[in-house]
Design a protein around this motif. Structure first.
Motif, PDB file in Angstrom:
ATOM      1  N   LEU A 285      45.443  23.088  11.691  1.00  0.00           N
ATOM      2  CA  LEU A 285      45.658  24.017  10.308  1.00  0.00           C
ATOM      3  C   LEU A 285      46.918  25.037  10.500  1.00  0.00           C
ATOM      4  O   LEU A 285      47.120  25.536  11.642  1.00  0.00           O
ATOM      5  CB  LEU A 285      44.235  24.695  10.282  1.00  0.00           C
ATOM      6  N   VAL A 286      47.605  24.911   9.473  1.00  0.00           N
ATOM      7  CA  VAL A 286      48.873  25.760   9.348  1.00  0.00           C
ATOM      8  C   VAL A 286      48.855  26.985   8.551  1.00  0.00           C
ATOM      9  O   VAL A 286      49.658  27.989   8.845  1.00  0.00           O
ATOM     10  CB  VAL A 286      49.968  25.028   9.202  1.00  0.00           C
ATOM     11  N   ALA A 287      47.796  27.023   7.441  1.00  0.00           N
ATOM     12  CA  ALA A 287      47.857  28.213   7.080  1.00  0.00           C
ATOM     13  C   ALA A 287      46.357  28.093   6.046  1.00  0.00           C
ATOM     14  O   ALA A 287      45.869  26.979   5.574  1.00  0.00           O
ATOM     15  CB  ALA A 287      48.803  28.223   5.967  1.00  0.00           C
ATOM     16  N   GLU A 288      45.893  29.051   5.652  1.00  0.00           N
ATOM     17  CA  GLU A 288      44.462  29.411   4.974  1.00  0.00           C
ATOM     18  C   GLU A 288      44.546  30.430   4.240  1.00  0.00           C
ATOM     19  O   GLU A 288      44.938  31.802   4.617  1.00  0.00           O
ATOM     20  CB  GLU A 288      43.419  29.261   5.848  1.00  0.00           C
ATOM     21  N   GLY A 289      44.212  30.484   2.938  1.00  0.00           N
ATOM     22  CA  GLY A 289      43.916  31.761   2.309  1.00  0.00           C
ATOM     23  C   GLY A 289      43.640  31.419   0.848  1.00  0.00           C
ATOM     24  O   GLY A 289      43.763  30.221   0.331  1.00  0.00           O
ATOM     25  N   THR A 290      43.617  32.378  -0.179  1.00  0.00           N
ATOM     26  CA  THR A 290      43.754  32.343  -1.709  1.00  0.00           C
ATOM     27  C   THR A 290      45.255  31.666  -2.016  1.00  0.00           C
ATOM     28  O   THR A 290      46.265  31.852  -1.486  1.00  0.00           O
ATOM     29  CB  THR A 290      43.372  33.609  -2.227  1.00  0.00           C
ATOM     30  N   PRO A 291      45.220  31.059  -3.207  1.00  0.00           N
ATOM     31  CA  PRO A 291      46.617  30.734  -4.073  1.00  0.00           C
ATOM     32  C   PRO A 291      47.366  31.822  -3.766  1.00  0.00           C
ATOM     33  O   PRO A 291      48.566  31.554  -3.457  1.00  0.00           O
ATOM     34  CB  PRO A 291      46.284  30.027  -5.122  1.00  0.00           C
ATOM     35  N   ASP A 292      46.925  32.859  -4.166  1.00  0.00           N
ATOM     36  CA  ASP A 292      47.903  34.130  -4.417  1.00  0.00           C
ATOM     37  C   ASP A 292      48.593  34.588  -2.644  1.00  0.00           C
ATOM     38  O   ASP A 292      49.626  34.830  -2.775  1.00  0.00           O
ATOM     39  CB  ASP A 292      47.172  35.445  -4.959  1.00  0.00           C
TER      40      ASP A 292
END
Length: 320
Positions: free
Chosen positions: A208-215
């Protein structure tokens, strides 16, 4: 979206003979009622992860829970389209779905319901062998929807669809999200992911390199950067470089990229106007999701190294 989890992977790895590591200590949570976009370049480990979630592949290490059980225990509540859908070539689309419905223990009428949902009613009586790639994908999604699953896992559902088909599939996924369906969606169509998904998880080289909402993913790369379209540019550069709160200024495609505290935007605008600069545009820089994805998965991008756990977790699926 609920705080309860539909699926959870904790420090999961999958190693194949020959030393190939497809998934490397991946931790990921899928919340009930969310549409989670699962992104990564080819070979990142997305399909292997999805196959582990439904029990088709056993992890080499780590812990997986799906709808509160180890993988494979809740298949009656899971719908999945992973890789290319396969059906009996001589049977019609409707007959293939009716057969799948009987295996799943749901009424034959469910076949007509899902054919309508994916826009295949007009070709329901055609043999599967006559279907285009896009129609085969639609039938695969229809089969995944037969059981009205609590968790829907879709691997590239728009593969082979024409633009109209992509738009229809996007609307279907939106509808599922609005009705509280939990969806894990892998796709290379970033516009689809951006418009449909509540959150996005990006993996690269099995991690996993990133996680979050599109914004959040779009904004992270441009955090602390203002885009300023100003005339004359030279005067604006001189003015901004004289301010010690501005960390850096560069000109890109005729506009200024200013690294600074975004809260200073109004004050910097006033300074530029006072200096005789015409400010045509001033806004925080927001990358597109495509730009964010490419930067996060670039060959030179660092992959986070997880901390070593005190003890190795037992694999929950392998004991069955």
């Amino acid at each position: 979206m609920s705080d309860r989890l539909a699926a959870e992977l904790h420090e999961v790895s999958k190693r194949y003979p020959g030393g190939v590591t497809a998934v490397d200590r991946l931790s990921l949570r899928v919340r009930e009622g969310e549409v989670l976009g699962f992104l990564g370049p080819n070979g990142a480990g997305k399909t292997t992860t999805m196959r582990m979630l439904v029990g088709l592949v056993h992890p080499s290490a780590g812990r997986i829970q799906v709808l509160g059980e180890p993988p494979g225990r809740q298949l009656a509540r899971i719908g999945a389209l992973i890789e290319s859908p396969t059906f009996y070539p001589h049977l019609t689309g409707r007959d293939n779905l009716r057969l799948a419905a009987r295996y799943a223990g749901v009424p034959d009428a469910a076949a007509d319901r899902v054919l309508d949902e994916v826009g295949l009613t007009a070709r329901a009586r055609s043999p599967f062998r006559t279907y285009s790639l896009g129609m085969k994908q639609r039938l695969g999604v229809a089969a995944a929807l037969l059981k009205e699953p609590s968790l829907l896992i879709l691997d590239e559902p728009t593969n082979g669809l024409d633009p109209a088909g992509v738009a229809e599939m996007r609307e279907l996924l939106r509808s599922l999200g609005r009705h509280g369906q939990t969806v894990l969606l892998s796709s290379h169509v970033l516009a689809e992911v951006e418009q449909v998904c509540d959150r996005i998880a990006v993996i690269d080289r099995g991690r996993l390199v990133a996680e979050g909402t599109p914004d959040e993913l779009r904004g992270a790369l441009g955090a602390g950067v203002l885009l300023i379209d100003a005339d004359p540019t030279d005067t604006a550069l001189t003015c901004l470089r004289a301010d010690d709160r501005v960390r850096a200024v560069e000109v890109v495609d005729g506009t200024l990229r200013v690294s600074t505290d975004l809260a200073l935007a109004a004050e910097l605008n006033r300074r530029l106007v006072t200096a005789g600069v015409e400010v045509r545009e001033l806004r925080p820089l927001r990358h597109s999701l495509e730009e964010a994805f490419l930067e996060l998965t670039a060959p030179t991008a660092p992959v986070p190294v997880p901390e070593q756990p005190e003890a190795q977790h037992a694999t929950t699926g392998a004991a069955r």
